[in-house]
Enzyme design. Structure first.
Site, PDB file in Angstrom:
ATOM      1  N   ASP A 133      -1.835   0.521  14.482  1.00  0.00           N
ATOM      2  CA  ASP A 133      -0.733   0.806  13.555  1.00  0.00           C
ATOM      3  C   ASP A 133       0.565   0.871  14.361  1.00  0.00           C
ATOM      4  OD1 ASP A 133      -0.959   2.202  10.439  1.00  0.00           O
ATOM      5  OD2 ASP A 133       1.000   2.185  11.451  1.00  0.00           O
ATOM      6  N   GLY A 149       3.283   4.501   8.236  1.00  0.00           N
ATOM      7  CA  GLY A 149       2.133   5.402   8.394  1.00  0.00           C
ATOM      8  C   GLY A 149       2.515   6.690   9.130  1.00  0.00           C
ATOM      9  N   LEU A 170      -1.467  -9.848  20.078  1.00  0.00           N
ATOM     10  CA  LEU A 170      -2.335  -8.670  20.173  1.00  0.00           C
ATOM     11  C   LEU A 170      -3.369  -8.867  21.274  1.00  0.00           C
ATOM     12  CD1 LEU A 170      -2.990  -8.227  16.358  1.00  0.00           C
ATOM     13  CD2 LEU A 170      -1.703  -6.635  17.798  1.00  0.00           C
ATOM     14  N   LEU A 223      -5.079  -3.856   6.530  1.00  0.00           N
ATOM     15  CA  LEU A 223      -4.343  -3.023   5.568  1.00  0.00           C
ATOM     16  C   LEU A 223      -2.879  -2.897   5.959  1.00  0.00           C
ATOM     17  CD1 LEU A 223      -7.447  -1.738   5.900  1.00  0.00           C
ATOM     18  CD2 LEU A 223      -6.567  -0.272   4.077  1.00  0.00           C
ATOM     19  N   ARG A 281     -11.792 -15.888  16.460  1.00  0.00           N
ATOM     20  CA  ARG A 281     -12.220 -15.791  17.872  1.00  0.00           C
ATOM     21  C   ARG A 281     -13.577 -15.131  17.992  1.00  0.00           C
ATOM     22  NH1 ARG A 281      -9.173 -11.160  21.004  1.00  0.00           N
ATOM     23  NH2 ARG A 281     -10.798  -9.971  19.941  1.00  0.00           N
ATOM     24  N   TYR A 283       7.447  -8.181  -1.097  1.00  0.00           N
ATOM     25  CA  TYR A 283       6.069  -7.683  -1.090  1.00  0.00           C
ATOM     26  C   TYR A 283       5.140  -8.654  -1.817  1.00  0.00           C
ATOM     27  CZ  TYR A 283       2.234  -4.281  -1.811  1.00  0.00           C
ATOM     28  OH  TYR A 283       1.027  -3.615  -1.835  1.00  0.00           O
ATOM     29  N   TYR A 331      -7.927 -20.062   6.206  1.00  0.00           N
ATOM     30  CA  TYR A 331      -8.823 -19.810   7.354  1.00  0.00           C
ATOM     31  C   TYR A 331     -10.285 -19.915   6.925  1.00  0.00           C
ATOM     32  CZ  TYR A 331      -5.737 -18.854  11.241  1.00  0.00           C
ATOM     33  OH  TYR A 331      -4.846 -19.013  12.266  1.00  0.00           O
ATOM     34  N   ARG A 390       6.498   6.620  -4.342  1.00  0.00           N
ATOM     35  CA  ARG A 390       5.533   6.211  -5.364  1.00  0.00           C
ATOM     36  C   ARG A 390       5.383   7.334  -6.375  1.00  0.00           C
ATOM     37  NH1 ARG A 390       0.944   2.966  -1.850  1.00  0.00           N
ATOM     38  NH2 ARG A 390       1.543   4.370  -0.167  1.00  0.00           N
TER      39      ARG A 390
HETATM   40  P1  NAD Z   1       0.742   2.765   3.760  1.00  0.00           P
HETATM   41  O1  NAD Z   1       2.181   2.375   3.881  1.00  0.00           O
HETATM   42  O2  NAD Z   1       0.408   4.198   3.654  1.00  0.00           O
HETATM   43  O3  NAD Z   1      -0.117   2.142   4.936  1.00  0.00           O
HETATM   44  C1  NAD Z   1       0.184   0.890   5.516  1.00  0.00           C
HETATM   45  C2  NAD Z   1       0.042   1.046   7.018  1.00  0.00           C
HETATM   46  O4  NAD Z   1       0.330  -0.232   7.642  1.00  0.00           O
HETATM   47  C3  NAD Z   1       1.040   2.050   7.602  1.00  0.00           C
HETATM   48  O5  NAD Z   1       0.368   2.978   8.416  1.00  0.00           O
HETATM   49  C4  NAD Z   1       2.003   1.176   8.406  1.00  0.00           C
HETATM   50  O6  NAD Z   1       2.586   1.868   9.481  1.00  0.00           O
HETATM   51  C5  NAD Z   1       1.094   0.020   8.813  1.00  0.00           C
HETATM   52  N1  NAD Z   1       1.836  -1.198   9.177  1.00  0.00           N
HETATM   53  C6  NAD Z   1       2.769  -1.841   8.435  1.00  0.00           C
HETATM   54  N2  NAD Z   1       3.252  -2.901   9.119  1.00  0.00           N
HETATM   55  C7  NAD Z   1       2.579  -2.947  10.294  1.00  0.00           C
HETATM   56  C8  NAD Z   1       2.623  -3.803  11.425  1.00  0.00           C
HETATM   57  N3  NAD Z   1       3.469  -4.848  11.490  1.00  0.00           N
HETATM   58  N4  NAD Z   1       1.790  -3.557  12.461  1.00  0.00           N
HETATM   59  C9  NAD Z   1       0.926  -2.499  12.437  1.00  0.00           C
HETATM   60  N5  NAD Z   1       0.854  -1.644  11.390  1.00  0.00           N
HETATM   61  C10 NAD Z   1       1.666  -1.862  10.326  1.00  0.00           C
HETATM   62  O7  NAD Z   1       0.174   1.965   2.474  1.00  0.00           O
HETATM   63  P2  NAD Z   1      -1.232   2.147   1.750  1.00  0.00           P
HETATM   64  O8  NAD Z   1      -0.984   2.658   0.395  1.00  0.00           O
HETATM   65  O9  NAD Z   1      -2.177   2.840   2.634  1.00  0.00           O
HETATM   66  O10 NAD Z   1      -1.668   0.618   1.593  1.00  0.00           O
HETATM   67  C11 NAD Z   1      -2.606   0.019   2.487  1.00  0.00           C
HETATM   68  C12 NAD Z   1      -2.780  -1.446   2.114  1.00  0.00           C
HETATM   69  O11 NAD Z   1      -3.298  -1.535   0.779  1.00  0.00           O
HETATM   70  C13 NAD Z   1      -1.484  -2.226   2.135  1.00  0.00           C
HETATM   71  O12 NAD Z   1      -1.727  -3.521   2.672  1.00  0.00           O
HETATM   72  C14 NAD Z   1      -1.099  -2.315   0.679  1.00  0.00           C
HETATM   73  O13 NAD Z   1      -0.339  -3.464   0.405  1.00  0.00           O
HETATM   74  C15 NAD Z   1      -2.451  -2.344  -0.009  1.00  0.00           C
HETATM   75  N6  NAD Z   1      -2.347  -1.810  -1.378  1.00  0.00           N
HETATM   76  C16 NAD Z   1      -2.236  -0.459  -1.584  1.00  0.00           C
HETATM   77  C17 NAD Z   1      -2.097   0.017  -2.883  1.00  0.00           C
HETATM   78  C18 NAD Z   1      -1.996   1.493  -3.175  1.00  0.00           C
HETATM   79  O14 NAD Z   1      -1.873   1.873  -4.346  1.00  0.00           O
HETATM   80  N7  NAD Z   1      -2.050   2.365  -2.192  1.00  0.00           N
HETATM   81  C19 NAD Z   1      -2.053  -0.869  -3.960  1.00  0.00           C
HETATM   82  C20 NAD Z   1      -2.133  -2.237  -3.702  1.00  0.00           C
HETATM   83  C21 NAD Z   1      -2.295  -2.700  -2.401  1.00  0.00           C
HETATM   84  N1  UDP Z   2       8.090   5.763 -11.519  1.00  0.00           N
HETATM   85  C1  UDP Z   2       8.747   6.735 -12.259  1.00  0.00           C
HETATM   86  N2  UDP Z   2       9.312   7.766 -11.572  1.00  0.00           N
HETATM   87  C2  UDP Z   2       9.250   7.899 -10.218  1.00  0.00           C
HETATM   88  C3  UDP Z   2       8.569   6.892  -9.479  1.00  0.00           C
HETATM   89  C4  UDP Z   2       8.001   5.834 -10.169  1.00  0.00           C
HETATM   90  O1  UDP Z   2       8.828   6.669 -13.491  1.00  0.00           O
HETATM   91  O2  UDP Z   2       9.777   8.871  -9.685  1.00  0.00           O
HETATM   92  C5  UDP Z   2       7.459   4.645 -12.258  1.00  0.00           C
HETATM   93  C6  UDP Z   2       7.837   3.248 -11.739  1.00  0.00           C
HETATM   94  O3  UDP Z   2       9.037   2.824 -12.357  1.00  0.00           O
HETATM   95  C7  UDP Z   2       6.640   2.435 -12.138  1.00  0.00           C
HETATM   96  C8  UDP Z   2       5.468   3.427 -12.041  1.00  0.00           C
HETATM   97  O4  UDP Z   2       6.051   4.727 -12.051  1.00  0.00           O
HETATM   98  O5  UDP Z   2       6.761   2.006 -13.472  1.00  0.00           O
HETATM   99  C9  UDP Z   2       4.634   3.271 -10.775  1.00  0.00           C
HETATM  100  O6  UDP Z   2       5.507   3.253  -9.676  1.00  0.00           O
HETATM  101  P1  UDP Z   2       5.024   3.209  -8.171  1.00  0.00           P
HETATM  102  O7  UDP Z   2       6.256   3.101  -7.322  1.00  0.00           O
HETATM  103  O8  UDP Z   2       4.099   4.325  -7.889  1.00  0.00           O
HETATM  104  O9  UDP Z   2       4.149   1.884  -8.059  1.00  0.00           O
HETATM  105  P2  UDP Z   2       4.278   0.400  -8.652  1.00  0.00           P
HETATM  106  O10 UDP Z   2       3.133   0.302  -9.580  1.00  0.00           O
HETATM  107  O11 UDP Z   2       5.585   0.208  -9.346  1.00  0.00           O
HETATM  108  O12 UDP Z   2       4.158  -0.452  -7.437  1.00  0.00           O
END
Ligand code: NAD
Ligand code: UDP
Length: 312
Positions: A31, A36, A61, A73, A106, A145, A159, A186
């Site tokens: 990370d 994070g 890496l 992730l 690899r 994103y 891949y 969020r």
């Molecule tokens: P998070 O931001 O808490 O965790 C992401 C982690 O990736 C962080 O620790 C960050 O420091 C690390 N990171 C980012 N860029 C990096 C880089 N270049 N090199 C090394 N580390 C890096 O987010 P999360 O909620 O834990 O999400 C994890 C994964 O799941 C993400 O890929 C996200 O897109 C996906 N995801 C999460 C949700 C959700 O609701 N939590 C929903 C859809 C997709």
């Molecule tokens: N949202 C909200 N109030 C807040 C933060 C988010 O009403 O303080 C709403 C946001 O507009 C979206 C939903 O909650 O419709 C979920 O937002 P989040 O950022 O958690 O995730 P998203 O699904 O949009 O990626």
């Protein structure tokens, strides 16, 4: 197995590390802490089955393999985070994903990509099935994103097709639980924080937009099952119980016992109006579906945030 987890210090990544270790695997975590938190992995310090390298996966890496599975992730995930780091977000989905796929190639390892329901954009089909191609604004504020993840999916499939890498793609829907970052914007940490401080709860728009919330333990179980499967095309992982954001605010008020008033704010651009996963594919192929009811998951989440000051 020896598993490489990129993005391990994040919310989902840290829970995945815990589960892999509990299942008896060796975990090498990576990370760069862009979103994070070191505290998410602090409890694993000294664990002989766990190693950590602070590194940016978009840079070359040098990690001690061979690995059996590479789990990717790494990516900012909250709208506030990815809009603050749009270029890093595009880079990690593209260059970062490719670097990690190279390690899988690899080592002859499996590869898991954590993609997202944002691939469907502001969906015109409801609920969202994996075969739906989505409705993404390619130049809007969320595009860094959405397009990064769509590119990551295309790179992963390339891949697989070109090199035969055993890949899996999870399309994750809104997930919540302990170790979310209090200030990542969020809706879950935002409402929980506001509820615990008895501050007004900030609803964006009129609160009629919908989401479906999955507890992190359920999601991690789905990721583990998917990484053991032969399915190469995307699989939705999420909780199909859909509710409006206004209803969700009410659930948090009930679970926390707070009396915070509701406050309305402008709706951010391109905020998806409806979102709900069709999880028939995950049920059929993985025997997976969420088990934790929202009320139970919120109790765990509230407990974590209540104890946060003592966690430093
Ligand atoms: P998070 O931001 O808490 O965790 C992401 C982690 O990736 C962080 O620790 C960050 O420091 C690390 N990171 C980012 N860029 C990096 C880089 N270049 N090199 C090394 N580390 C890096 O987010 P999360 O909620 O834990 O999400 C994890 C994964 O799941 C993400 O890929 C996200 O897109 C996906 N995801 C999460 C949700 C959700 O609701 N939590 C929903 C859809 C997709
Ligand atoms: N949202 C909200 N109030 C807040 C933060 C988010 O009403 O303080 C709403 C946001 O507009 C979206 C939903 O909650 O419709 C979920 O937002 P989040 O950022 O958690 O995730 P998203 O699904 O949009 O990626």
């Amino acid at each position: 197995m020896k598993v490489l987890v990129a993005g391990a210090a994040g919310f989902v990544g840290s829970h995945l590390c815990d589960r892999l270790l509990a299942d008896g695997h060796f975990v090498h975590a990576v990370d760069n802490f862009i979103t994070g938190q070191p505290r998410n992995l602090a409890h694993l310090k000294g664990n002989a089955s766990f190693a950590f390298t602070e590194a940016d996966v978009t840079r070359p890496l040098d990690l001690p393999g061979p690995f059996d599975i590479v789990m990717n992730l790494a990516s900012p995930a909250s709208p506030r985070d990815y809009m603050a780091h749009p270029i890093e977000t595009l880079e990690v989905g593209s260059v970062g994903t490719r670097n990690l796929l190279e390690i899988a190639l690899r080592d002859g390892a499996g590869f898991l990509l954590t993609s997202t329901s944002e691939c469907y954009g502001d969906p015109l089909e409801h609920p969202q099935v994996e075969t739906y191609w989505g409705n993404v604004n390619p130049v809007g504020p969320r595009s860094c994103y959405d397009e990064s993840k769509r590119f990551a999916e295309a790179m992963t499939m390339a891949y697989h097709r070109k090199h035969g890498v055993r890949t899996n793609i999870a399309r994750i829907f809104n997930t919540y639980g302990p170790r979310m970052k209090l200030d990542d914007g969020r809706v879950v940490p935002q409402f929980v924080d506001q509820a615990l401080r008895n501050q007004p709860m900030s609803i964006y728009g009129d609160g009629s937009q919908t989401r479906s919330f999955c507890y992190v333990g359920d999601l991690v179980d789905g990721l583990i099952r998917l990484s053991a499967s032969d399915e190469r095309y995307p699989v939705n992982l999420g909780n199909p119980v859909e509710m409006t954001i206004l209803e969700f605010a009410q659930k948090i008020r009930e679970a926390s016992g707070c009396t915070s008033p509701i406050e309305f704010h402008p709706l951010p651009q391109d905020d998806p109006k409806r979102r709900k996963p069709d999880i028939s594919k995950a049920k059929r192929l993985l025997g997976w579906e969420p088990r934790v009811p929202l009320e139970d998951g919120l109790i765990e989440t509230l407990r974590y945030f209540r104890e946060l000051p003592s966690k430093g």
